[in-house]
Write an enzyme that holds these catalytic residues in place. Structure first.
Site, short mmCIF file in Angstrom:
data_model
loop_
_atom_site.label_atom_id
_atom_site.label_comp_id
_atom_site.label_asym_id
_atom_site.label_seq_id
_atom_site.Cartn_x
_atom_site.Cartn_y
_atom_site.Cartn_z
N ILE A 41 -5.58 -4.05 5.42
CA ILE A 41 -6.39 -3.81 6.62
C ILE A 41 -7.67 -3.04 6.29
O ILE A 41 -8.64 -3.10 7.05
CB ILE A 41 -5.54 -3.05 7.67
CG1 ILE A 41 -6.03 -3.30 9.08
CG2 ILE A 41 -5.45 -1.56 7.36
CD1 ILE A 41 -5.06 -2.85 10.15
N ASN A 57 1.34 2.34 -6.21
CA ASN A 57 1.30 3.79 -6.04
C ASN A 57 2.69 4.30 -5.72
O ASN A 57 3.39 3.74 -4.90
CB ASN A 57 0.33 4.17 -4.92
CG ASN A 57 -1.11 3.83 -5.27
OD1 ASN A 57 -1.56 4.08 -6.38
ND2 ASN A 57 -1.83 3.25 -4.33
N GLY A 67 -1.08 8.89 -4.16
CA GLY A 67 -1.60 8.63 -2.82
C GLY A 67 -0.85 7.55 -2.07
O GLY A 67 -1.42 6.88 -1.20
N HIS A 77 4.87 -1.73 -2.43
CA HIS A 77 3.84 -2.77 -2.30
C HIS A 77 2.97 -2.80 -3.55
O HIS A 77 2.67 -1.76 -4.14
CB HIS A 77 2.98 -2.57 -1.05
CG HIS A 77 2.43 -1.18 -0.89
ND1 HIS A 77 3.20 -0.14 -0.42
CD2 HIS A 77 1.21 -0.67 -1.15
CE1 HIS A 77 2.47 0.95 -0.38
NE2 HIS A 77 1.27 0.67 -0.83
P1 5GP Z 1 -0.78 2.95 -0.56
O1 5GP Z 1 -1.82 4.01 -0.45
O2 5GP Z 1 0.51 3.34 0.14
O3 5GP Z 1 -0.56 2.46 -1.96
O4 5GP Z 1 -1.37 1.68 0.20
C1 5GP Z 1 -1.15 1.41 1.53
C2 5GP Z 1 -2.11 0.32 1.93
O5 5GP Z 1 -1.69 -0.23 3.15
C3 5GP Z 1 -3.53 0.83 2.13
O6 5GP Z 1 -4.40 0.13 1.26
C4 5GP Z 1 -3.82 0.54 3.59
O7 5GP Z 1 -5.15 0.14 3.83
C5 5GP Z 1 -2.81 -0.54 3.92
N1 5GP Z 1 -2.38 -0.55 5.31
C6 5GP Z 1 -1.98 0.52 6.04
N2 5GP Z 1 -1.61 0.14 7.26
C7 5GP Z 1 -1.77 -1.21 7.32
C8 5GP Z 1 -1.55 -2.18 8.34
O8 5GP Z 1 -1.12 -1.90 9.46
N3 5GP Z 1 -1.83 -3.48 8.02
C9 5GP Z 1 -2.31 -3.85 6.79
N4 5GP Z 1 -2.55 -5.15 6.60
N5 5GP Z 1 -2.51 -2.95 5.81
C10 5GP Z 1 -2.25 -1.66 6.07
#
Ligand code: 5GP
Ligand code: ZN
Length: 110
Positions: free
Chosen positions: A29, A83, A89, A96
Site C-alpha cells: 500500500i 523483516n 522495523g 511477508h
Molecule cells: P514490515 O515493515 O512489517 O516488513 O512491512 C509491512 C508492509 O506492509 C509495509 O511495507 C506496509 O506499507 C505494508 N502494509 C501495511 N498495511 C497494509 C495494507 O493494509 N495493505 C497493503 N497492501 N500493504 C500494507
C-alpha cells in the site's frame, strides 16, 4: 485476525497479483519502489521465527521468481527482504517477503 489474514480472507481489499492455495501476493500500500509486492504464506505465522513450513518456503520463492520475471526485473535486478522484530522495523505480525525492484536499490540499507 491479523491484518494480512484479513487480506487473505478478503475482508480487507488489496491489489492481488498472485494467489494459490498456499500463497498470496499483493501490491504494498506504500510502495518503496516501482515494483513493491508483498508475498505471504496463507497459513499465519507472526514472523520468520515461527514459520515451520519448508515446502511453502519453496512455493514462496517460486512465486517471487515468477513475479520478478513477469515484472521484467530479471535483467535490471530486484531485492527480497524479510523483516523480523523491532530493529528490522517489522510492522505487520504476519510473515511477508518484500519483492522490490524497478529502481536502483541502496546497499547497505539504512
Ligand atoms: P514490515 O515493515 O512489517 O516488513 O512491512 C509491512 C508492509 O506492509 C509495509 O511495507 C506496509 O506499507 C505494508 N502494509 C501495511 N498495511 C497494509 C495494507 O493494509 N495493505 C497493503 N497492501 N500493504 C500494507
Ligand atoms: Zn496473519
Amino acid at each position: 485476525m491479523c491484518l494480512f489474514c484479513q487480506i487473505i480472507a478478503k475482508e480487507i481489499p488489496a491489489a492481488i497479483v498472485y494467489e494459490d492455495e498456499q500463497v498470496l501476493a499483493f501490491n504494498d500500500i506504500n510502495p518503496q519502489a516501482p515494483t513493491h509486492i508483498l508475498v505471504i504464506p496463507k497459513k499465519h505465522a507472526t514472523s520468520i521465527a515461527d514459520f515451520n513450513e519448508p515446502l511453502v518456503v519453496s512455493d514462496l520463492f517460486q512465486v517471487m521468481r515468477k513475479l520478478a520475471q513477469e515484472k521484467g526485473l530479471d535483467k535490471s535486478g530486484y531485492r527480497i527482504v524479510v523483516n523480523h522484530g523491532v530493529d528490522a522495523g517489522q510492522a505487520v505480525p504476519h510473515l511477508h517477503f518484500h519483492l522490490l525492484g524497478g529502481r536502483k536499490l541502496n546497499w547497505p540499507p539504512g
